[in-house]
Design an enzyme around this catalytic site. Structure first.
Site, short mmCIF file in Angstrom:
data_model
loop_
_atom_site.label_atom_id
_atom_site.label_comp_id
_atom_site.label_asym_id
_atom_site.label_seq_id
_atom_site.Cartn_x
_atom_site.Cartn_y
_atom_site.Cartn_z
N CYS A 84 6.20 -10.92 -8.87
CA CYS A 84 4.77 -10.83 -8.60
C CYS A 84 4.44 -9.84 -7.48
CB CYS A 84 4.22 -12.22 -8.28
SG CYS A 84 2.58 -12.24 -7.57
N CYS A 413 -6.91 -6.63 10.80
CA CYS A 413 -5.97 -7.09 9.76
C CYS A 413 -4.85 -6.07 9.59
CB CYS A 413 -6.71 -7.34 8.45
SG CYS A 413 -7.59 -5.90 7.85
#
Ligand code: SAH
Length: 458
Positions: A84, A413
């Site tokens: 993934c 972030c």
């Protein structure tokens, strides 16, 4: 002049010991000083590695066999962890992840920013699983069968996925249901190779404190076969769905949303709370994905702002006004700026919803609005910035420092752009006091920080 050759060749097998780890969860080993990056290898581990890509100054390898294992290594609970790519650190214990994130921030601030400042231990979660309130799943077809999951590495093939261990169960359930109904009602998945098909993405948003769910069906065109039946079935099977929305994205792009959004059923927003404040959130507005940690992050931002009730505050990159309204409770006046018009409408609506009348919001690029505020003679005591990954534009930093606020709170972030911007601020008479990493994204390599920066005495 002789060019130095890399000490390894493609397809060569080498035994290495890992020293460090990168933001994407790769182990870093050095072969005669030449860095080799190997996915899912941990510091302290020794392994046989096959060299798969050789660049001038660094290379990539594949982990073939672990010879010595780190005590921090754990079995990833997700069966599709390797394929993934959504999580990078499931093989590292949660304690190890928190330590790694603190160290990473410290290293990057030193390396890029030349800063030696206190970086606190990362504030983590008690239960670091199933935390995400938003699921965005690409839909496609494999051999004529509708699938929804994730793109296989470096390909256009969508691998079907039934469950995601960092996603709320409700969100998984909605995606599975949409998939089942789409098949039942003959709705085709979108094929990005030939730009054909109907359903491109399913986006689900969950509001932790009200339990409300929003489903966004992103389609290539306006047409959605069996729309009525689909809506009825979604409502029947999941009664906490309060908003069903269609977003139309006709472009050949990997950007998820198009410009047009239509409410198919229910409200155009869902409501959630952070602390005492209620927020309306529409399909395309940014909203933090980890509700539990959002409260931790905002509390820290508020603490660093040190408000007494008398201050004028700017919240740049304000989204739907989350931080702004948090600050407004303890400030005289708050000004927010945000580039997405829908988010600013949400912010205004949210101020009203909470009877907060000392917050104003402007649509625009923060780097254009900040100089404009400066020209208007605005004198903020505190400025909060929460930019996207690329950090703050220099025009913004310039006008921000020219306004001489006492304090700046920087929510980031991306430690690399944070370091760059803190360095700029240091040069403009500001000092970084402390940096607090908050783990908003357990199991992934992403790191969120909130920093307190103060104006130095002249
Ligand atoms: N502080 C908010 C949003 C942070 S995310 C919260 O915690 O919820 C960053 C936000 O910056 C997003 O809403 C994005 O739309 C916005 N943004 C991106 N580039 C911008 C720019 N140049 N000027 C203003 N806002 C921008």
């Amino acid at each position: 002049m002789s060019k130095q050759q890399p000490p390894v060749k493609k397809n060569e097998m080498v035994q290495v010991t890992f020293e460090d780890i990168t933001h994407d969860g790769s182990g870093v080993a050095k072969v005669d000083g030449y860095p080799l990056f190997v996915k899912r290898a941990l510091p302290g581990e020794t392994a046989d590695v096959k060299v798969i890509n050789v660049k001038k100054n660094y290379g990539f390898g594949r982990l073939m066999e672990l010879k010595e294992t780190s005590p921090e290594r754990v079995e990833p609970p997700c069966p599709i962890f390797k394929q993934c790519g959504g999580c990078q650190l499931q093989h590292l214990s949660y304690e190890g992840q928190l330590e790694y994130k603190q160290k990473q921030v410290k290293d990057v601030l030193e390396r890029i920013g030349g800063l030696n400042v206190p970086v606190h231990p990362t504030l983590g979660m008690e239960d670091p699983w199933r935390y995400r309130n938003k699921s965005q799943v690409p839909v496609g077809e494999n051999n004529g069968e509708l699938v929804a999951g994730f793109f296989a590495e470096r390909s256009h093939t969508i691998v079907d996925m039934e469950s995601c261990v960092i996603q709320r169960e409700d969100n998984d359930r909605v995606v599975q249901l949409v998939k089942k109904l789409a098949k039942q009602y003959g709705i085709r998945g979108y094929d990005d190779r030939i730009h054909k098909g109907t359903l491109r993405h399913v986006v689900v948003r969950h509001a932790k404190h009200t339990g409300q769910l929003m489903v966004v069906l992103v389609t290539k065109g306006k047409e959605l076969p069996n729309k009525k039946n689909l809506i009825q079935a979604l409502k029947d099977e999941l009664p906490n769905i309060t908003s069903i929305v269609q977003n139309i994205n006709p472009k050949r792009t990997n950007v998820i949303f198009g410009d047009k959004t239509e409410v198919l059923w229910g409200e155009e927003v869902i409501y959630d709370y952070i602390g005492e404040i209620k927020f309306a959130i529409s399909a395309r507005s940014f909203y933090q994905v980890n509700p539990e940690q959002t409260k931790v992050l905002y509390d820290k931002a508020l603490e660093f702002a040190q408000l007494t009730g008398k201050e004028t505050v700017i919240d740049a990159y304000c989204g739907i006004g989350t931080i702004s309204l948090f600050l407004a409770q303890n400030a005289k006046q708050v000004y927010g700026v945000e580039v997405v018009p829908e988010a600013v409408s949400d912010a205004k609506r949210n101020a009203k919803l909470n009877h907060i009348d000392n917050a104003e919001f402007v649509v625009g690029e923060a780097e254009s609005v900040m100089p404009w505020w400066q020209a208007q003679g605005l004198h903020p005591d505190v400025i909060v910035v929460d930019p996207p990954r690329k950090g703050c534009d220099e025009a913004l930093l310039e006008s921000m420092t020219a306004m001489k606020p006492e304090r700046i709170v920087y929510v980031s972030c991306n430690p690399a752009t944070l370091a760059r911007d803190l360095k700029y601020l240091e040069e403009k008479n500001y000092a970084t006091q402390e940096v607090q990493p908050v783990d908003m994204f357990p199991q992934t390599g992403h790191i969120e920080c909130v920093s307190q920066i103060v104006l130095k005495d002249d």
